[in-house]
Design a protein around this motif. Sequence first.
Motif, PDB file in Angstrom:
ATOM      1  N   ASN A 236      27.428  54.581   6.692  1.00 60.94           N
ATOM      2  CA  ASN A 236      28.082  55.896   6.659  1.00 60.94           C
ATOM      3  C   ASN A 236      29.381  55.909   7.456  1.00 60.94           C
ATOM      4  OD1 ASN A 236      25.917  56.904   5.127  1.00 60.94           O
ATOM      5  ND2 ASN A 236      24.754  57.457   6.976  1.00 60.94           N
ATOM      6  N   HIS A 240      27.198  50.006  13.713  1.00 59.84           N
ATOM      7  CA  HIS A 240      26.092  50.082  14.657  1.00 59.84           C
ATOM      8  C   HIS A 240      25.671  48.677  15.080  1.00 59.84           C
ATOM      9  CE1 HIS A 240      25.453  54.330  13.491  1.00 59.84           C
ATOM     10  NE2 HIS A 240      25.720  53.909  12.256  1.00 59.84           N
ATOM     11  N   VAL A 259      19.254  55.067   2.639  1.00 65.30           N
ATOM     12  CA  VAL A 259      18.481  55.460   3.815  1.00 65.30           C
ATOM     13  C   VAL A 259      17.199  56.124   3.340  1.00 65.30           C
ATOM     14  CG1 VAL A 259      18.426  56.858   5.914  1.00 65.30           C
ATOM     15  CG2 VAL A 259      20.565  55.747   5.206  1.00 65.30           C
ATOM     16  N   GLU A 262      15.092  58.414   8.523  1.00 66.82           N
ATOM     17  CA  GLU A 262      15.853  58.336   9.768  1.00 66.82           C
ATOM     18  C   GLU A 262      14.883  58.433  10.949  1.00 66.82           C
ATOM     19  OE1 GLU A 262      19.280  60.725  10.250  1.00 66.82           O
ATOM     20  OE2 GLU A 262      19.936  60.535   8.143  1.00 66.82           O
ATOM     21  N   HIS A 263      15.185  57.655  11.996  1.00 64.14           N
ATOM     22  CA  HIS A 263      14.360  57.629  13.200  1.00 64.14           C
ATOM     23  C   HIS A 263      15.262  57.897  14.405  1.00 64.14           C
ATOM     24  CE1 HIS A 263      11.442  55.761  10.516  1.00 64.14           C
ATOM     25  NE2 HIS A 263      12.354  54.857  10.202  1.00 64.14           N
ATOM     26  N   TRP A 267      16.816  53.470  11.423  1.00 65.22           N
ATOM     27  CA  TRP A 267      16.572  53.918  10.057  1.00 65.22           C
ATOM     28  C   TRP A 267      15.610  52.960   9.360  1.00 65.22           C
ATOM     29  CZ3 TRP A 267      20.990  52.143  12.194  1.00 65.22           C
ATOM     30  CH2 TRP A 267      21.934  53.094  12.609  1.00 65.22           C
ATOM     31  N   ARG A 277      12.904  48.319   8.484  1.00 60.48           N
ATOM     32  CA  ARG A 277      13.178  49.195   9.636  1.00 60.48           C
ATOM     33  C   ARG A 277      14.181  48.493  10.546  1.00 60.48           C
ATOM     34  NH1 ARG A 277      10.424  53.006  13.048  1.00 60.48           N
ATOM     35  NH2 ARG A 277      11.950  53.500  14.696  1.00 60.48           N
TER      36      ARG A 277
END
Length: 283
Positions: A236, A240, A259, A262-263, A267, A277
Motif C-alpha cells: 500500500n 515495511h 490482504v 490485518e493484525h 498481516w 502471516r
Amino acid sequence: MDSLRIVTLNAFPAGYRLVHDFAERNGHEIALVVTLPHSDRYGASIRPLVLDLPSQSNVLITSKLRTVAAPAIAALQPDVIISAAFPRLIPPEILEVPKYGAINCHPSPLPAGRGPTPQRLIYEGDDRVGATVHRTAAEFDSGAILARRIAPLPEDLNGTGIMQTWRILLTECLDEAVPRLVAGDPGLPQDPAAATEAPFFTDAEHFLDLTEPAHVIRRKAAALNVTSPAARLHLNGTTHTIIRTDPAPGTSSAPPGTVLAEHPNGWTLQTADHPLRLTQALP
C-alpha cells in the motif's frame, strides 16, 4: 587436551559467544579479544561487541591488524587463534604467531558459500544449513577443512531459527576441529572447482515478492533476517520491515498480495499458493 591460550577475533556478539563457550566448556583461556572500532556488516542495530564482553576481558579494538594487533598477539604467545564473525582478512603477521595455528568459523558447508553472506545459499534455494571450521588461509574461507556439519532447515524457518542451528553446528565443529588442529592434522583441502561465492544481498533482493510461493518467501525472509531484520515488503505504498513469517491456516483464491487479514503487528497475505502471516517491526 591441555588448556590452551586462545586469541579470538570477532566483530559480532554471536561469534564471540561461540568461542567463549567453547573455551569455558573445555577449560581454555581467552587471552585476548580483538575486535573492530566499527562494523555494520551484521546490521546497523547490533550493539558493539565490546559492550557485551565480560568485565575481566582483555580487549584490543583496532582496524590496524598488521601494525597494532599482530605485535600485541605475538607478545601473548597464544596456542590458537580463532576467528568467528570477523569481516576482515587476517594477515600472515598474525597467522604465523600461534603455536598450533589459526582457524576460522564459517556458517556454510564450504567450499560452497564462501564470502560475506553465507545465508545466500538458503536464500537461493538450499534446503540445508551448513557450518565449517577451517584453517585460516591467505584468501577468505579457502583453508583446509577440519570439521563440517550439515543439517536440514529448522522447523522455525526464521532468522532466529537459522542462527540457532548455526550455533549448534559450529559448536560441534569447534569441538572436533581444535583437537585436530592441536594434533597437527592438516585438514582436508577444499576443491576449488566446487567453490561458490556468497556476495552481499542487493537492495532489490531485500524485498519480498508475494507472487512467489509461500515456502520461497519464508526461506528468503529467514535468510535476510539471520543477523538482524533486513527483509522488506512494499504494501500500500509503504515499505515495511518484516521480522518473521509463519504459515497461515486456510486457503484462498485471491490474487497474490491480497490482504486477507490485518493484525496489530502485521498481516495475513495471499502468496502465489498459500496464505502467509507476516510480522512487521513496530516503531
